[in-house]
Scaffold this motif. Structure first.
Motif, mmCIF file in Angstrom:
data_model
loop_
_atom_site.group_PDB
_atom_site.id
_atom_site.type_symbol
_atom_site.label_atom_id
_atom_site.label_comp_id
_atom_site.label_asym_id
_atom_site.label_seq_id
_atom_site.Cartn_x
_atom_site.Cartn_y
_atom_site.Cartn_z
ATOM 1 N N ASN A 127 0.828 -1.210 0.000
ATOM 2 C CA ASN A 127 0.000 0.000 0.000
ATOM 3 C C ASN A 127 0.863 1.260 0.000
ATOM 4 N N GLU A 128 1.981 1.204 0.751
ATOM 5 C CA GLU A 128 2.892 2.345 0.773
ATOM 6 C C GLU A 128 3.519 2.575 -0.607
ATOM 7 N N LEU A 145 2.178 1.659 -3.490
ATOM 8 C CA LEU A 145 1.108 2.144 -4.350
ATOM 9 C C LEU A 145 0.888 3.644 -4.155
ATOM 10 N N SER A 146 0.924 4.075 -2.885
ATOM 11 C CA SER A 146 0.758 5.499 -2.570
ATOM 12 C C SER A 146 1.903 6.330 -3.167
ATOM 13 N N LEU A 147 3.116 5.790 -3.066
ATOM 14 C CA LEU A 147 4.271 6.496 -3.626
ATOM 15 C C LEU A 147 4.179 6.591 -5.147
ATOM 16 N N ARG A 165 1.427 6.741 -6.879
ATOM 17 C CA ARG A 165 0.428 7.765 -7.189
ATOM 18 C C ARG A 165 1.038 9.161 -7.083
ATOM 19 N N ARG A 166 1.807 9.371 -6.007
ATOM 20 C CA ARG A 166 2.435 10.687 -5.810
ATOM 21 C C ARG A 166 3.474 10.960 -6.906
#
Length: 221
Positions: free
Chosen positions: A186-187, A189-191, A193-194
């Motif tokens: 999840n981390e 995936l978040s990175l 996106r950013r």
């Protein structure tokens, strides 16, 4: 015979006067006006095949008309043909005289058209800024080239940081316990996106840089 000779003489005198006026007109034209009108049709195509600010080329077409009229007279062609030729020459004289005094009007019309096009383009760009989600960049940093490049460098650094963090997290994911994998994924995936958002901003800023610098390039030509 005397009447026809007198007619040709009068036409040639008119042409000589027009030629001097056209030469004077063209010599006094500022280069900016020549550029402004270079693609503008100045006449109805049935009168002259001529575009742009300069009017001297029309003189050559008129000279050919008068030579043709002389031949028609010498061959004693039908009077209706002669009359049509005379009318065409007079129409061209009138059109050329009008063009000599309306260049400034043509320039102002071209300037207004260009200004309207710029206004429409600017409005379109503003709408694109609003739709892009990066309008804050346009509002905050598009004042000068120094600020634009500062913002570009900042986003490039952020993108590098995100890429490094993603690489670290992927290494961590390969060596972690199964219980931690979902959290790390999840981390990552978040990175991603950013990072994607950051790259979009970079592309946006690069496009704005091209727009910012284009007027300067045109001015320096």
């Amino acid at each position: 015979m005397r009447n026809t000779n007198q007619l040709i003489h009068q036409l040639k005198q008119q042409l000589n006067t027009l030629e001097r006026d056209a030469l004077n007109h063209d010599q006094q034209l500022p280069s900016q006006q020549k550029k402004m009108l270079q693609d503008i049709e100045r006449f109805n195509s049935q009168l002259f095949i001529q575009q742009g600010a300069q009017l001297t080329p029309c003189i050559q077409q008129l000279k050919k008309d008068i030579v043709q009229l002389e031949k028609q007279l010498s061959l004693k062609l039908d009077i209706k043909i002669i009359e049509l030729s005379c009318q065409r020459i007079q129409d061209r004289f009138t059109a050329l005289r009008r063009a000599l005094v309306t260049t400034n009007i043509n320039v102002k019309t071209a300037e207004q058209k260009r200004a309207n096009n710029r206004a429409r383009y600017a409005k379109k760009q503003q709408q694109q800024h609003a739709d892009s989600g990066f309008a804050w960049i346009a509002n905050n940093v598009m004042k000068n080239s120094h600020q634009i490049y500062q913002e570009l460098n900042k986003h490039l650094n952020w993108a590098t940081t995100f890429e490094q963090k993603i690489a670290e997290m992927e290494t961590k994911l390969a060596n972690c316990h199964s219980a931690d994998k979902i959290t790390i994924q999840n981390e990552i995936l978040s990175l991603h996106r950013r990072l994607g958002k950051c790259r979009q901003a970079i592309s946006y800023i690069e496009d704005r840089i091209q727009m910012f610098e284009r007027p300067n390039r045109n001015t320096n030509r």
